[in-house]
Design a protein around this motif. Structure first.
Motif, PDB file in Angstrom:
ATOM      1  N   GLU A 266     -57.856 -76.066   3.404  1.00 58.47           N
ATOM      2  CA  GLU A 266     -58.704 -77.135   3.901  1.00 58.47           C
ATOM      3  C   GLU A 266     -57.830 -78.332   4.237  1.00 58.47           C
TER       4      GLU A 266
ATOM      5  N   SER B 195     -66.791 -69.050  -4.720  1.00 54.50           N
ATOM      6  CA  SER B 195     -66.576 -69.028  -3.266  1.00 54.50           C
ATOM      7  C   SER B 195     -67.428 -67.936  -2.653  1.00 54.50           C
TER       8      SER B 195
ATOM      9  N   GLN C 267     -67.417 -70.772   2.097  1.00 52.25           N
ATOM     10  CA  GLN C 267     -68.318 -71.837   1.696  1.00 52.25           C
ATOM     11  C   GLN C 267     -68.549 -71.731   0.190  1.00 52.25           C
TER      12      GLN C 267
ATOM     13  N   SER D  58     -69.356 -76.867  -3.940  1.00 52.74           N
ATOM     14  CA  SER D  58     -69.943 -77.176  -2.632  1.00 52.74           C
ATOM     15  C   SER D  58     -68.907 -77.338  -1.526  1.00 52.74           C
ATOM     16  N   GLY D  59     -67.648 -76.972  -1.783  1.00 56.89           N
ATOM     17  CA  GLY D  59     -66.604 -77.134  -0.780  1.00 56.89           C
ATOM     18  C   GLY D  59     -66.607 -76.036   0.259  1.00 56.89           C
ATOM     19  N   SER D  60     -65.791 -76.199   1.292  1.00 58.90           N
ATOM     20  CA  SER D  60     -65.654 -75.190   2.338  1.00 58.90           C
ATOM     21  C   SER D  60     -64.195 -75.106   2.761  1.00 58.90           C
TER      22      SER D  60
END
Length: 233
Positions: free
Chosen positions: A54, A95, A185, A190-192
């Motif tokens: 990311e 994940s 996702q 809650s990250g991506s």
């Protein structure tokens, strides 16, 4: 096409060798692309291993793998069975792989392509972080490749499978898949993130063969007779 470029070395190491056959899948050693012909033996396969990153930073423990197996020809479509595995581990706590895709040469027909199994939508367009894909497979809406609503996909420690049909206006003699990518996702809550091909760790048997090869080269060099250099008068 992808707006970011990956190193050729990473592509070569990231992709497993296709199963030997009369007409095997051909892996390009310079780009990592896979070329499949209409005469390729059904069941031939190759595997791509992915990291997770990311904003240019690798996320430790976020990994996955994709195996594509040639399943034959149907009309003007190339068929592949897919096995997508979320291999993420600690320190990653959660994940979901919510989309995967690649670019195709020659260009395929989005409306003439399909996917079944874990994913049910064929799409194209933006993924994230400036990446774009010609074709991706996901669930939910088909307006981009940015993932699936509700984080539908392959959760950490599980696998998803199914079949994809890549359609063309007329059946080409061969097609080339390249620029593989996955979308994550629900990363650590809650990250991506996006996943790109990474070098695979050689199996112990592969290391053994490499050592034998190096040993044979060494023996050959030791046995080689010295060449007499011409002397000036």
């Amino acid at each position: 096409m992808l707006r970011k470029t990956f190193t050729a070395a990473a592509f070569v190491a990231a992709i497993g060798t296709a199963t030997p056959a009369l007409a095997a899948i051909t892996i390009n050693p310079g780009t990592g692309s896979a070329t499949v012909s209409s005469g390729t033996n059904v069941g031939d396969s190759f595997t791509v291993n992915f990291d997770g990153h990311e904003s240019g930073s690798v996320i430790p423990g976020l990994t996955s793998s994709l195996t594509l197996s040639f399943a034959g020809i149907s009309g003007s479509s190339y068929l592949f069975n897919y096995l997508l595995t979320n291999t993420s581990s600690a320190p990653t706590t959660s994940s979901a792989v919510t989309a995967f895709g690649f670019n195709i040469d020659p260009n395929a027909l989005l409306t003439g392509s399909s996917v079944s199994g874990t994913f049910n939508v064929v799409s194209s367009g933006q993924v994230s972080q400036g990446y774009n894909l010609e074709m991706c497979f996901k669930s939910g809406q088909n307006n981009n490749c940015a993932g699936s609503p509700g984080n539908q996909g392959v959760n950490m420690g599980t696998s998803g499978s199914g079949q994809i049909a890549i359609g063309f206006s007329s059946l080409p003699d061969q097609i080339t898949l390249s620029d593989y990518l996955v979308r994550y996702q629900a990363v650590n809550g809650s990250g991506s993130a996006v996943g790109s091909p990474v070098p695979a760790v050689p199996e112990p048997s592969t290391w053994g063969l490499m050592l034998l090869g190096f040993g044979a080269i060494g023996v050959s060099m030791r046995r080689r007779k010295p060449v007499a250099l011409p002397q000036l008068a």
